[in-house]
Design a protein around this motif. Sequence first.
Motif, PDB file in Angstrom:
ATOM      1  N   PRO A   1       0.738  -1.286  -0.008  1.00 47.66           N
ATOM      2  CA  PRO A   1      -0.086  -0.056  -0.150  1.00 47.66           C
ATOM      3  C   PRO A   1       0.781   1.449  -0.008  1.00 47.66           C
ATOM      4  O   PRO A   1       0.554   2.340  -0.554  1.00 47.66           O
ATOM      5  CB  PRO A   1      -0.889  -0.347   1.304  1.00 47.66           C
ATOM      6  CG  PRO A   1      -1.027  -1.336   1.379  1.00 47.66           C
ATOM      7  CD  PRO A   1       0.451  -2.219   1.106  1.00 47.66           C
ATOM      8  N   LEU A   2       2.052   1.347   0.716  1.00 43.84           N
ATOM      9  CA  LEU A   2       2.821   2.571   0.698  1.00 43.84           C
ATOM     10  C   LEU A   2       3.338   2.699  -0.866  1.00 43.84           C
ATOM     11  O   LEU A   2       3.283   3.788  -1.103  1.00 43.84           O
ATOM     12  CB  LEU A   2       4.084   2.528   1.840  1.00 43.84           C
ATOM     13  CG  LEU A   2       3.702   2.269   2.877  1.00 43.84           C
ATOM     14  CD1 LEU A   2       5.098   2.155   3.855  1.00 43.84           C
ATOM     15  CD2 LEU A   2       3.134   3.655   3.590  1.00 43.84           C
ATOM     16  N   ILE A   3       3.606   1.733  -1.620  1.00 41.83           N
ATOM     17  CA  ILE A   3       4.018   1.841  -2.849  1.00 41.83           C
ATOM     18  C   ILE A   3       3.074   2.381  -3.741  1.00 41.83           C
ATOM     19  O   ILE A   3       3.124   3.348  -4.445  1.00 41.83           O
ATOM     20  CB  ILE A   3       4.660   0.429  -3.415  1.00 41.83           C
ATOM     21  CG1 ILE A   3       5.793   0.152  -3.024  1.00 41.83           C
ATOM     22  CG2 ILE A   3       4.821   0.665  -4.985  1.00 41.83           C
ATOM     23  CD1 ILE A   3       6.216  -1.448  -3.203  1.00 41.83           C
ATOM     24  N   MET A   4       1.653   1.991  -3.518  1.00 37.92           N
ATOM     25  CA  MET A   4       0.615   2.354  -4.379  1.00 37.92           C
ATOM     26  C   MET A   4       0.177   3.894  -3.900  1.00 37.92           C
ATOM     27  O   MET A   4      -0.038   4.694  -4.863  1.00 37.92           O
ATOM     28  CB  MET A   4      -0.561   1.484  -3.942  1.00 37.92           C
ATOM     29  CG  MET A   4      -0.732   0.308  -4.319  1.00 37.92           C
ATOM     30  SD  MET A   4       0.249  -0.011  -5.916  1.00 37.92           S
ATOM     31  CE  MET A   4       0.827  -1.724  -5.964  1.00 37.92           C
ATOM     32  N   ALA A   5       0.416   4.153  -2.680  1.00 34.43           N
ATOM     33  CA  ALA A   5       0.213   5.509  -2.058  1.00 34.43           C
ATOM     34  C   ALA A   5       1.341   6.511  -2.863  1.00 34.43           C
ATOM     35  O   ALA A   5       0.883   7.704  -3.184  1.00 34.43           O
ATOM     36  CB  ALA A   5       0.403   5.730  -0.699  1.00 34.43           C
ATOM     37  N   ALA A   6       2.650   6.086  -2.748  1.00 32.84           N
ATOM     38  CA  ALA A   6       3.708   6.882  -3.624  1.00 32.84           C
ATOM     39  C   ALA A   6       3.434   7.154  -4.966  1.00 32.84           C
ATOM     40  O   ALA A   6       3.536   8.251  -5.483  1.00 32.84           O
ATOM     41  CB  ALA A   6       5.046   6.222  -3.365  1.00 32.84           C
ATOM     42  N   ILE A   7       2.836   6.106  -5.526  1.00 31.89           N
ATOM     43  CA  ILE A   7       2.495   6.328  -7.057  1.00 31.89           C
ATOM     44  C   ILE A   7       1.340   7.207  -7.355  1.00 31.89           C
ATOM     45  O   ILE A   7       1.523   7.949  -8.238  1.00 31.89           O
ATOM     46  CB  ILE A   7       2.099   5.009  -7.593  1.00 31.89           C
ATOM     47  CG1 ILE A   7       3.397   4.017  -7.543  1.00 31.89           C
ATOM     48  CG2 ILE A   7       1.600   5.231  -9.122  1.00 31.89           C
ATOM     49  CD1 ILE A   7       3.201   2.715  -8.222  1.00 31.89           C
ATOM     50  N   MET A   8       0.333   7.278  -6.484  1.00 29.41           N
ATOM     51  CA  MET A   8      -0.825   8.088  -6.532  1.00 29.41           C
ATOM     52  C   MET A   8      -0.382   9.453  -6.281  1.00 29.41           C
ATOM     53  O   MET A   8      -0.669  10.481  -6.872  1.00 29.41           O
ATOM     54  CB  MET A   8      -1.744   7.793  -5.673  1.00 29.41           C
ATOM     55  CG  MET A   8      -3.243   8.660  -5.663  1.00 29.41           C
ATOM     56  SD  MET A   8      -3.772   8.640  -7.350  1.00 29.41           S
ATOM     57  CE  MET A   8      -4.602   7.089  -7.541  1.00 29.41           C
ATOM     58  N   ALA A   9       0.654   9.615  -5.314  1.00 28.30           N
ATOM     59  CA  ALA A   9       0.911  11.099  -4.882  1.00 28.30           C
ATOM     60  C   ALA A   9       1.848  11.482  -6.119  1.00 28.30           C
ATOM     61  O   ALA A   9       1.658  12.766  -6.235  1.00 28.30           O
ATOM     62  CB  ALA A   9       1.942  10.937  -3.788  1.00 28.30           C
ATOM     63  N   VAL A  10       2.701  10.871  -6.737  1.00 27.20           N
ATOM     64  CA  VAL A  10       3.517  11.405  -7.946  1.00 27.20           C
ATOM     65  C   VAL A  10       2.628  11.829  -8.962  1.00 27.20           C
ATOM     66  O   VAL A  10       2.794  12.563  -9.769  1.00 27.20           O
ATOM     67  CB  VAL A  10       4.586  10.245  -8.179  1.00 27.20           C
ATOM     68  CG1 VAL A  10       4.963  10.757  -9.621  1.00 27.20           C
ATOM     69  CG2 VAL A  10       5.503  10.076  -7.249  1.00 27.20           C
TER      70      VAL A  10
END
Length: 403
Positions: free
Chosen positions: A221-230
Amino acid sequence: MNDSPGWASPGSAPSDGKETAIPRPSEPQDGSGPTGQWSPEQPPPGQWSPPSSPGSGPGTRPPAPGWGGGPQRQGWAGPPPAAKPGVIPLRPLSLGEILDGSVSALRAHWRTALGFSLAVSVITQIAVILMQRYLLPEPTSVDPNATGAEALRQATDSARSTLISLAPATLVTMIATLFTASIITVVISRSVLGRPTTLSDAWAEARPRILPLLGLTVLVPLIMAAIMAVGIGPGLLLGSEAGAALAFLGFAAACVAMLWLNVSFALAAPALMLERQSIVAALRRSAKLVRGAWWRTFGVLALTWLLTFLLTFLVSIPFGIIAVIVDGTDVSEFLNGTAPSFGWSFLIVTGIGEVIVSTLIYPFVAGVMALLYVDQRIRREALDLDLARAAGLPGYGADAPRS
């Protein structure tokens, strides 16, 4: 499994870049020459006729077995069925066999799988109900007649309140899913070999992998959140109409990337549990197994998600209606935008529905993931031979050749 050598990642598997030997046709045993030559004595042209039945003429030879006139030989009947020591046949699996294998494993080990899932679901739902009753803030009321900046402010406050309310329940549910998946993965691995298992045995094998599995559950989920933030960050920082358009495009691109990564990492948990891989190695292992079969993996996962959604809908809706009736909540409160105040009866009835759904969904999804992992290794690494040896099937000894 730690006592089955076939679960470990083989060092010379086809997916590791090495090719298996290609069988060649055998040479003529008499050494007379290359195969495929015509006999020097050929029948005269125009003398061929359909095979006749035995006894139709003097000196007529009966048809050879296997060509329709005599008893059929076993070699013409097709390949023999695959060995099935447990809940699945040891060969590449179809979609129906993966879903049916998960259900069959849960039925065969219902005391271990469903009993543990029920206990986890009850504890989880009690914690969620207590948080909803005492810890979480009241939902924000929204005025349906508000316009302009006031409507935007109310929508923002409502979204923030919803996220705050969902975060604790999501965290508790994630931990519950983690424990259930760890046990069910071990149960499935034993069911494939046809071996019985108890809750104590499954927990003893899964316990050393709980912390790595927790790290994997948090990392993805942290990877997914980072992708969404970018994806949406630049547009939000720009803050104009062009920024809004850029944020929308970034959101769409981020959703595509997140979907691709979620499918690519779908087999990381079984790899971490059964191969004793580290977190990063399990992610790489999953990506390698899914590579070349992304659309098939996505199809299996999409159907699984659809089935879980339908089950959730069919169970939750009736319990929700019963909860509203028992609690005496006015339906108009849902329609005019005011936040209804739910009592204990509403929370308890809806909690019972959630327990039923969670008890069935948690182990079913974990079983599908484990069997999908087994299927991909059978297709890419001939894991079926290792599983047959581990199950002790005759003809699959240590000296048996690998296909």
